[in-house]
Write a protein that holds these residues in place. Structure first.
Motif, PDB file in Angstrom:
ATOM      1  N   ASN A  78       0.824  -1.215   0.000  1.00  0.00           N
ATOM      2  CA  ASN A  78       0.000   0.000   0.000  1.00  0.00           C
ATOM      3  C   ASN A  78       0.860   1.268   0.000  1.00  0.00           C
ATOM      4  OD1 ASN A  78      -2.513  -1.463   0.186  1.00  0.00           O
ATOM      5  ND2 ASN A  78      -1.993  -1.837   2.335  1.00  0.00           N
ATOM      6  N   HIS A  80       4.145   3.430  -2.562  1.00  0.00           N
ATOM      7  CA  HIS A  80       4.747   3.566  -3.883  1.00  0.00           C
ATOM      8  C   HIS A  80       6.097   4.254  -3.748  1.00  0.00           C
ATOM      9  CE1 HIS A  80       2.464   7.283  -3.104  1.00  0.00           C
ATOM     10  NE2 HIS A  80       3.457   7.890  -3.744  1.00  0.00           N
ATOM     11  N   CYS A  92       3.192   6.425   1.394  1.00  0.00           N
ATOM     12  CA  CYS A  92       1.958   5.641   1.446  1.00  0.00           C
ATOM     13  C   CYS A  92       0.985   6.099   0.364  1.00  0.00           C
ATOM     14  CB  CYS A  92       1.301   5.775   2.821  1.00  0.00           C
ATOM     15  SG  CYS A  92       2.257   5.022   4.165  1.00  0.00           S
ATOM     16  N   ASN A  93       0.189   5.164  -0.123  1.00  0.00           N
ATOM     17  CA  ASN A  93      -0.836   5.486  -1.105  1.00  0.00           C
ATOM     18  C   ASN A  93      -1.946   6.306  -0.456  1.00  0.00           C
ATOM     19  OD1 ASN A  93       0.591   4.006  -2.997  1.00  0.00           O
ATOM     20  ND2 ASN A  93      -0.597   2.134  -2.649  1.00  0.00           N
ATOM     21  N   ARG A  94      -2.789   6.892  -1.302  1.00  0.00           N
ATOM     22  CA  ARG A  94      -3.926   7.670  -0.808  1.00  0.00           C
ATOM     23  C   ARG A  94      -4.819   6.774   0.045  1.00  0.00           C
ATOM     24  NH1 ARG A  94      -9.192   9.168  -1.972  1.00  0.00           N
ATOM     25  NH2 ARG A  94      -9.638  11.389  -1.634  1.00  0.00           N
TER      26      ARG A  94
END
Length: 268
Positions: A78, A80, A92-94
């Protein structure tokens, strides 16, 4: 015999200095090699690509420089890769937030939604935050929902003012009007009236005067050519070689004349 020996001493000293300088230059060059490699110069390693300008190379996304090589960034679930040479190299991703070396989901309570930034939440309209939840806004009578998410979430209708958890009527005296101001006085007196002990009393306008809306003073000012004396406007007795000033309620001597004993006399 001593002269040749003295001549060889400077030469030996020069040779020694030359060797020291040569060794120093060699050491600097040796130390510079790893730095150049870390800056992305030299042979393009695996998981790298040549720069489009300026020469050298950069690590591919998900990799970062380590000496003369590009090593993979350990990107957790989760998240990138950021491609940045500083920090962890990942974000961290949204909808997720950093928790140590991992990314955990941001808990969004009921009656809330994730903000556009993706790193926080906001309550739905009609609800307000209360710790980690969203509770309904209790709307008092004569109130409406506001866009202020940090306060009570409501505002009073025109003509009412908040008091505790209610909206109470604003008492406007006769000859007064609502200001609609969020701060300061809730009402003001109409033109031609002034506030006195919660009332709006009429302005006593003397002859040769007109209403003045300044917040200070008697509420009126004298017409041009008159000056205020107590509660009246009396004509200005303009001496010779004098003229009214910009206000129109005072006078001053003409250029080259000087005031002396109430008269304007020519300067000498």
């Amino acid at each position: 015999m001593s002269a040749p020996l003295a001549a060889t001493e400077p030469r030996s000293r020069q040779q020694h200095l030359a060797w020291v300088m040569l060794a120093t230059v060699g050491l600097i060059a040796f130390l510079a090699l790893p730095v150049l490699a870390q800056d992305g110069t030299g042979v393009v390693p695996e998981n790298a690509e040549a720069r489009s300008y300026g020469g050298g190379w950069d690590c591919a996304l998900g990799y970062r420089v380590s000496g003369a090589a590009c090593l993979a960034v350990d990107v957790p679930e989760n998240a990138h890769a950021t491609g940045q040479s500083y920090g962890a190299g990942w974000a961290c991703n949204r909808g997720y937030e950093e928790a140590g070396a991992a990314c955990k989901a941001i808990p969004v309570p009921e009656h809330a939604f994730l903000r556009s930034s993706g790193y926080d939440w906001q309550c739905d309209r009609g609800f307000r935050p209360d710790r980690e939840s969203c509770v309904p806004i209790v709307l008092p009578e004569n109130a409406y929902l506001s866009e202020d998410s940090s306060g009570s979430g409501w505002a009073c209708e025109r003509g009412f003012t908040p008091s505790a958890e209610a909206c109470v009527p604003i008492v406007v005296p006769e000859n007064g009007y609502l200001t609609n101001a969020d701060y300061g006085p809730k009402w003001a007196c109409e033109r031609g009236f002034f506030e006195a002990d919660g009332r709006c009393d009429p302005v006593a306008l003397p002859a040769h005067a007109y209403l003045d809306q300044e917040s200070y003073g008697p509420g009126w000012r004298c017409e041009r050519g008159f000056q205020a004396v107590n509660d009246s406007c009396i004509p200005i007795d303009l001496p010779a070689n004098a003229h009214l000033d910009r206000s129109g309620n005072r006078w001053r001597c003409d250029p080259s004349f000087q005031l002396a004993d109430g008269e304007c006399l020519l300067e000498r």
